[in-house]
Write a protein that holds these residues in place. Structure first.
Motif, PDB file in Angstrom:
ATOM      1  N   ALA A   1      -8.052  -7.097 -19.388  1.00  8.17           N
ATOM      2  CA  ALA A   1      -6.870  -7.035 -18.740  1.00  8.17           C
ATOM      3  C   ALA A   1      -6.381  -8.274 -17.910  1.00  8.17           C
ATOM      4  N   ASN A   2      -5.423  -8.612 -17.813  1.00  7.39           N
ATOM      5  CA  ASN A   2      -4.762  -9.860 -16.982  1.00  7.39           C
ATOM      6  C   ASN A   2      -4.494  -9.508 -15.576  1.00  7.39           C
ATOM      7  N   ALA A   3      -5.567  -9.034 -14.960  1.00  6.11           N
ATOM      8  CA  ALA A   3      -5.667  -8.622 -13.690  1.00  6.11           C
ATOM      9  C   ALA A   3      -6.436  -9.476 -12.593  1.00  6.11           C
ATOM     10  N   GLU A   4      -6.227  -9.789 -11.571  1.00  2.00           N
ATOM     11  CA  GLU A   4      -7.328 -10.541 -10.703  1.00  2.00           C
ATOM     12  C   GLU A   4      -8.395  -9.544 -10.545  1.00  2.00           C
ATOM     13  N   ALA A   5      -9.592 -10.427 -10.261  1.00  2.00           N
ATOM     14  CA  ALA A   5     -10.797  -9.754  -9.883  1.00  2.00           C
ATOM     15  C   ALA A   5     -10.833  -8.839  -8.834  1.00  2.00           C
ATOM     16  N   ALA A   6     -10.097  -9.216  -7.825  1.00  2.00           N
ATOM     17  CA  ALA A   6     -10.081  -8.111  -6.598  1.00  2.00           C
ATOM     18  C   ALA A   6      -9.044  -6.872  -6.968  1.00  2.00           C
ATOM     19  N   TYR A   7      -8.316  -6.950  -7.852  1.00  2.00           N
ATOM     20  CA  TYR A   7      -7.604  -5.769  -8.414  1.00  2.00           C
ATOM     21  C   TYR A   7      -8.524  -4.873  -8.982  1.00  2.00           C
ATOM     22  N   LYS A   8      -9.301  -5.390  -9.981  1.00  2.00           N
ATOM     23  CA  LYS A   8     -10.158  -4.647 -10.793  1.00  2.00           C
ATOM     24  C   LYS A   8     -11.240  -3.901  -9.819  1.00  2.00           C
ATOM     25  N   GLN A   9     -11.775  -4.789  -9.031  1.00  2.00           N
ATOM     26  CA  GLN A   9     -12.946  -4.280  -7.723  1.00  2.00           C
ATOM     27  C   GLN A   9     -12.185  -3.365  -6.961  1.00  2.00           C
ATOM     28  N   ALA A  10     -10.862  -3.385  -6.720  1.00  2.00           N
ATOM     29  CA  ALA A  10     -10.343  -2.284  -5.735  1.00  2.00           C
ATOM     30  C   ALA A  10     -10.360  -0.962  -6.719  1.00  2.00           C
ATOM     31  N   LEU A  11      -9.989  -0.969  -7.838  1.00  2.00           N
ATOM     32  CA  LEU A  11     -10.057   0.217  -8.653  1.00  2.00           C
ATOM     33  C   LEU A  11     -11.375   0.942  -8.595  1.00  2.00           C
ATOM     34  N   ILE A  12     -12.493   0.112  -8.716  1.00  2.00           N
ATOM     35  CA  ILE A  12     -13.708   0.535  -8.627  1.00  2.00           C
ATOM     36  C   ILE A  12     -14.211   1.159  -7.227  1.00  2.00           C
ATOM     37  N   ASP A  13     -13.723   0.747  -5.996  1.00  2.00           N
ATOM     38  CA  ASP A  13     -14.047   0.690  -4.923  1.00  2.00           C
ATOM     39  C   ASP A  13     -13.296   2.026  -4.238  1.00  2.00           C
ATOM     40  N   TYR A  14     -12.308   2.331  -4.546  1.00  2.00           N
ATOM     41  CA  TYR A  14     -11.386   3.284  -4.030  1.00  2.00           C
ATOM     42  C   TYR A  14     -11.119   4.526  -4.948  1.00  2.00           C
ATOM     43  N   ALA A  15     -10.611   5.704  -4.428  1.00  2.00           N
ATOM     44  CA  ALA A  15     -10.640   7.038  -5.085  1.00  2.00           C
ATOM     45  C   ALA A  15      -9.205   7.398  -4.577  1.00  2.00           C
TER      46      ALA A  15
END
Length: 335
Positions: A214-228
């Motif tokens: 996915a062409n998404a920045e690492a912080a975006y991907k991490q946010a999807l992992i971290d939040y609910a």
């Protein structure tokens, strides 16, 4: 299942990967299709306009090459999303390119897409249109679309407020085409649930943002992992149409995610990704409510294999819960 002819026996999993503004590019689409689900991207992601033709040719060539090397594999067709809105000054050009290159599936958004349907049907393509209620669904059906994407409560990005239990069952009463369901589907159990309600395909977006391709920045991907789910807010501020967004990304842009003003609809501009200084989807990250199931950002092929295993497990568990007489009836019908 009411699948269009170009999807029958072409899918490993009954899933369409939804087009993601900025995030979806050839790399993501190609890997989705190779793994047996429909991959898609917004035409506006290909910038400037001439890049659209390059992307489509690349996707077609790489998928054809992969299929030739792996004739036993189910390689899914791909789709291109067209925003049917006055702010999209590329629409005529992009439809012309998709028609010339015979894109298998066109996904349309916003206005009922009569001219897109005519163009796609001229070469045997199909059109799926996304809707948030029955009124919009009937307007799209009148235009001759082949499928309806029911964007229900909890879907990422532009989403409606209807429960899927309500919208799917109402639409199935009168629509005989392909029904796709969107809204908080993030694992194989969600896919199975969509089909159990009567949808033909699950429509998944947010889960594929958190993948390697996915062409998404690492912080975006991490946010999807971290939040609910509790970290999602529903607002029309950023594009003029209500959508679901990650509250922490709104806060990072200097706004109070729980006290947002209403949008100035006269300044709606989908082509730019928003109508505020903080742009959706670049600064304000879209997200569905299903992110509580996202724990990593693996390669697409690995993720789809996992989704398939979960889907089959969900189907087995559902069968185990069925009354004996229902199972006997299914067995008798099969014989």
């Amino acid at each position: 299942m009411a699948l269009t002819n170009n999807l029958k026996n072409r899918l490993e999993l009954p899933v369409v990967g939804s087009p993601l503004f900025i995030v979806s590019g050839p790399e993501l689409v190609i890997e989705q299709c190779k793994a047996g689900i429909v991959g898609s991207f917004p035409a506006l992601n290909a910038r400037p306009a001439h890049v659209l033709e390059e992307w489509i040719k690349r996707i077609k060539d790489e998928l054809a090459e992969y299929q030739a090397k792996h004739p036993e594999k189910k390689v899914a067709p791909f789709a291109v999303n067209q925003i049917c809105h006055s702010s999209n000054d590329r629409l005529a050009h992009d439809i012309e390119v998709c028609t010339k290159l015979e894109v298998p599936i066109i996904i349309t958004s916003l206005r009922p897409p009569a001219e897109v349907v005519d163009a796609a049907h001229s070469y045997g393509g199909v059109v799926f249109h996304d809707v948030i209620n029955v009124k919009h669904a009937k307007k799209a059906a009148e235009q001759g679309v082949d499928g309806l994407i029911l964007v229900c409560a909890g879907a990422g990005g532009h989403a409606g407020t209807h429960s899927p239990f309500a919208l799917v069952r109402e639409v199935k009463q009168w629509f005989k085409g392909t029904v796709l369901l969107s809204g908080s589907i993030a694992d194989g159990y969600g896919i199975a649930g969509a089909l159990a309600m009567g949808a033909d395909l699950a429509y998944m977006g947010t889960r594929f943002v958190a993948t390697a391709e996915a062409n998404a920045e690492a912080a975006y991907k991490q946010a999807l992992i971290d939040y609910a789910a509790g970290d999602i807010v529903y607002s029309n501020l950023f594009t003029g149409v209500h959508g679901n967004y990650l509250a922490p990304s709104i806060a990072a842009a200097g706004l109070d995610p729980y006290n947002l003003p209403e949008a100035d609809k006269s300044k709606m501009n989908f082509g730019s990704g928003g109508n505020t200084k903080a742009k959706a989807w670049k600064d304000i990250w879209g997200s569905g409510q299903g992110i509580g199931q996202i724990k990593d950002a693996p390669p697409v092929g690995e993720l789809i294999a996992r989704l398939k295993a979960e889907y089959l497990q969900a189907c087995r568990e559902f069968a185990e819960r069925m009354p004996r007489e229902a199972l006997a009836g299914l067995q008798a019908a099969a014989e």
